[in-house]
Design a protein around this motif. Sequence first.
Motif, PDB file in Angstrom:
ATOM      1  N   VAL A  41     -21.747 -31.371 -29.781  1.00 35.92           N
ATOM      2  CA  VAL A  41     -20.441 -31.953 -29.468  1.00 35.92           C
ATOM      3  C   VAL A  41     -19.363 -31.354 -30.375  1.00 35.92           C
ATOM      4  CG1 VAL A  41     -19.080 -34.089 -29.483  1.00 35.92           C
ATOM      5  CG2 VAL A  41     -21.412 -34.099 -28.561  1.00 35.92           C
ATOM      6  N   ALA A  42     -19.698 -31.190 -31.655  1.00 33.75           N
ATOM      7  CA  ALA A  42     -18.759 -30.590 -32.601  1.00 33.75           C
ATOM      8  C   ALA A  42     -18.387 -29.178 -32.181  1.00 33.75           C
ATOM      9  CB  ALA A  42     -19.366 -30.582 -34.006  1.00 33.75           C
ATOM     10  N   LEU A  43     -19.366 -28.404 -31.732  1.00 34.16           N
ATOM     11  CA  LEU A  43     -19.081 -27.050 -31.252  1.00 34.16           C
ATOM     12  C   LEU A  43     -18.124 -27.098 -30.068  1.00 34.16           C
ATOM     13  CD1 LEU A  43     -22.572 -25.281 -31.402  1.00 34.16           C
ATOM     14  CD2 LEU A  43     -20.691 -25.121 -33.030  1.00 34.16           C
ATOM     15  N   GLY A  44     -18.326 -28.084 -29.180  1.00 35.65           N
ATOM     16  CA  GLY A  44     -17.440 -28.226 -28.032  1.00 35.65           C
ATOM     17  C   GLY A  44     -15.993 -28.456 -28.453  1.00 35.65           C
ATOM     18  N   PHE A  45     -15.793 -29.332 -29.435  1.00 38.44           N
ATOM     19  CA  PHE A  45     -14.438 -29.592 -29.936  1.00 38.44           C
ATOM     20  C   PHE A  45     -13.835 -28.331 -30.563  1.00 38.44           C
ATOM     21  CE2 PHE A  45     -15.295 -34.156 -29.603  1.00 38.44           C
ATOM     22  CZ  PHE A  45     -14.036 -34.633 -29.245  1.00 38.44           C
ATOM     23  N   MET A  46     -14.645 -27.599 -31.306  1.00 34.28           N
ATOM     24  CA  MET A  46     -14.132 -26.400 -31.969  1.00 34.28           C
ATOM     25  C   MET A  46     -13.766 -25.317 -30.958  1.00 34.28           C
ATOM     26  SD  MET A  46     -16.802 -26.454 -35.174  1.00 34.28           S
ATOM     27  CE  MET A  46     -16.312 -24.903 -35.892  1.00 34.28           C
ATOM     28  N   VAL A  47     -14.592 -25.156 -29.934  1.00 36.88           N
ATOM     29  CA  VAL A  47     -14.281 -24.175 -28.894  1.00 36.88           C
ATOM     30  C   VAL A  47     -13.016 -24.582 -28.137  1.00 36.88           C
ATOM     31  CG1 VAL A  47     -15.061 -23.174 -26.707  1.00 36.88           C
ATOM     32  CG2 VAL A  47     -16.663 -23.387 -28.626  1.00 36.88           C
ATOM     33  N   ARG A  48     -12.920 -25.855 -27.769  1.00 34.82           N
ATOM     34  CA  ARG A  48     -11.741 -26.348 -27.055  1.00 34.82           C
ATOM     35  C   ARG A  48     -10.477 -26.247 -27.912  1.00 34.82           C
ATOM     36  NH1 ARG A  48     -13.059 -25.538 -22.539  1.00 34.82           N
ATOM     37  NH2 ARG A  48     -13.874 -27.074 -21.070  1.00 34.82           N
ATOM     38  N   GLY A  49     -10.637 -26.276 -29.238  1.00 35.80           N
ATOM     39  CA  GLY A  49      -9.481 -26.179 -30.121  1.00 35.80           C
ATOM     40  C   GLY A  49      -8.668 -24.921 -29.884  1.00 35.80           C
ATOM     41  N   GLY A  50      -9.363 -23.832 -29.514  1.00 39.81           N
ATOM     42  CA  GLY A  50      -8.674 -22.608 -29.133  1.00 39.81           C
ATOM     43  C   GLY A  50      -8.057 -21.819 -30.265  1.00 39.81           C
ATOM     44  N   ILE A  51      -8.498 -22.047 -31.508  1.00 38.47           N
ATOM     45  CA  ILE A  51      -7.920 -21.301 -32.634  1.00 38.47           C
ATOM     46  C   ILE A  51      -8.973 -20.437 -33.340  1.00 38.47           C
ATOM     47  CG2 ILE A  51      -6.083 -22.995 -33.001  1.00 38.47           C
ATOM     48  CD1 ILE A  51      -7.682 -24.032 -35.431  1.00 38.47           C
ATOM     49  N   GLY A  52     -10.070 -20.149 -32.629  1.00 38.41           N
ATOM     50  CA  GLY A  52     -11.155 -19.376 -33.225  1.00 38.41           C
ATOM     51  C   GLY A  52     -12.364 -20.261 -33.480  1.00 38.41           C
ATOM     52  N   VAL A  53     -13.517 -19.645 -33.624  1.00 41.66           N
ATOM     53  CA  VAL A  53     -14.758 -20.393 -33.821  1.00 41.66           C
ATOM     54  C   VAL A  53     -15.594 -19.734 -34.911  1.00 41.66           C
ATOM     55  CG1 VAL A  53     -14.882 -21.353 -31.484  1.00 41.66           C
ATOM     56  CG2 VAL A  53     -15.805 -19.065 -31.925  1.00 41.66           C
ATOM     57  N   ALA A  54     -16.736 -20.357 -35.226  1.00 41.62           N
ATOM     58  CA  ALA A  54     -17.650 -19.833 -36.234  1.00 41.62           C
ATOM     59  C   ALA A  54     -18.244 -18.498 -35.780  1.00 41.62           C
ATOM     60  CB  ALA A  54     -18.769 -20.844 -36.483  1.00 41.62           C
ATOM     61  N   PRO A  55     -18.704 -17.653 -36.720  1.00 42.41           N
ATOM     62  CA  PRO A  55     -19.220 -16.323 -36.358  1.00 42.41           C
ATOM     63  C   PRO A  55     -20.286 -16.326 -35.261  1.00 42.41           C
ATOM     64  CG  PRO A  55     -18.916 -16.446 -38.722  1.00 42.41           C
ATOM     65  CD  PRO A  55     -18.632 -17.826 -38.188  1.00 42.41           C
TER      66      PRO A  55
ATOM     67  N   ILE B  67      -2.282 -29.773 -30.613  1.00 41.48           N
ATOM     68  CA  ILE B  67      -3.400 -30.676 -30.306  1.00 41.48           C
ATOM     69  C   ILE B  67      -4.727 -29.948 -30.530  1.00 41.48           C
ATOM     70  CG2 ILE B  67      -4.532 -32.021 -28.486  1.00 41.48           C
ATOM     71  CD1 ILE B  67      -1.779 -32.527 -27.301  1.00 41.48           C
ATOM     72  N   GLY B  68      -4.743 -28.658 -30.211  1.00 44.21           N
ATOM     73  CA  GLY B  68      -5.969 -27.878 -30.371  1.00 44.21           C
ATOM     74  C   GLY B  68      -6.424 -27.754 -31.810  1.00 44.21           C
ATOM     75  N   ALA B  69      -5.480 -27.547 -32.735  1.00 43.70           N
ATOM     76  CA  ALA B  69      -5.842 -27.388 -34.141  1.00 43.70           C
ATOM     77  C   ALA B  69      -6.500 -28.643 -34.719  1.00 43.70           C
ATOM     78  CB  ALA B  69      -4.619 -26.994 -34.968  1.00 43.70           C
ATOM     79  N   PRO B  70      -5.932 -29.864 -34.484  1.00 45.37           N
ATOM     80  CA  PRO B  70      -6.633 -31.065 -34.958  1.00 45.37           C
ATOM     81  C   PRO B  70      -7.996 -31.251 -34.289  1.00 45.37           C
ATOM     82  CG  PRO B  70      -4.335 -31.566 -34.542  1.00 45.37           C
ATOM     83  CD  PRO B  70      -4.582 -30.178 -34.013  1.00 45.37           C
ATOM     84  N   MET B  71      -8.124 -30.827 -33.030  1.00 47.50           N
ATOM     85  CA  MET B  71      -9.430 -30.895 -32.368  1.00 47.50           C
ATOM     86  C   MET B  71     -10.443 -30.023 -33.096  1.00 47.50           C
ATOM     87  SD  MET B  71      -8.344 -30.858 -28.331  1.00 47.50           S
ATOM     88  CE  MET B  71     -10.031 -30.644 -27.745  1.00 47.50           C
TER      89      MET B  71
END
Length: 221
Positions: A34-48, A116-120
């Motif tokens: 679920v955390a990965l989903g929020f980070m991907v939806r955030g749209g500001i980059g993800v983990a390597p 909104i994406g960054a806080p997500m």
Amino acid sequence: MLLRAVFLSVTATSRRDLVERVVQLIGGLFLYGVALGFMVRGGIGVAPWDVLALGLAGQSGLGYGFITVLVSIVVLLLWIPLRQRVGLGTVLNALLVGPSADLALFLIPAPPSVWIGAPMFVFGLLLLAFATGLYIAADFGPGPRDGLMTGLVRRTGWAVWLVRTLIEGSVLLIGFLLGGPVGVGTVLFAFGVGPLIGWFLPRITRMREARSRQVASVRPA
């Protein structure tokens, strides 16, 4: 034979303790996805590793969660020459995180703006650190990527930070070349995930150990 080896490696103070730890493990892995989903939806980059998974997903047309499972399986195959011992948590990590991430992406709408994406993303990072503490404290073995790191450290004798940097740097570069999303979130993850896990993990571990002792001290009438 693999499953037998996995279950033989499981120890617990009682059956109830085992059940509670398995529930904690599965809950932690679900929340991790679920955390990965929020980070991907955030749209500001993800983990390597997610840069790699999203890059592969974009190139292949396959789902992000499915690619995450495939990458985990490939990483587990790399354990064989390293002679790493597989645990129940290792197998469930490889199989559950991807589908739970896909479910989260299905349910979580894309944010209308970066404000909104960054806080997500930040929420996802916090949730990921908490979830990591949950499944590690359950003590059923390392995840595929962590096991690759520790196996290489043992085999090469190199420092943990060097091995981890080489692995994640290589994964990030390959993912970026495949079109995976690299951004400020990638930097936030690189510098933030360690301290956050360092805060959550010892606290969750102490709670888990106290609970295991409590369960062990209860004797059936």
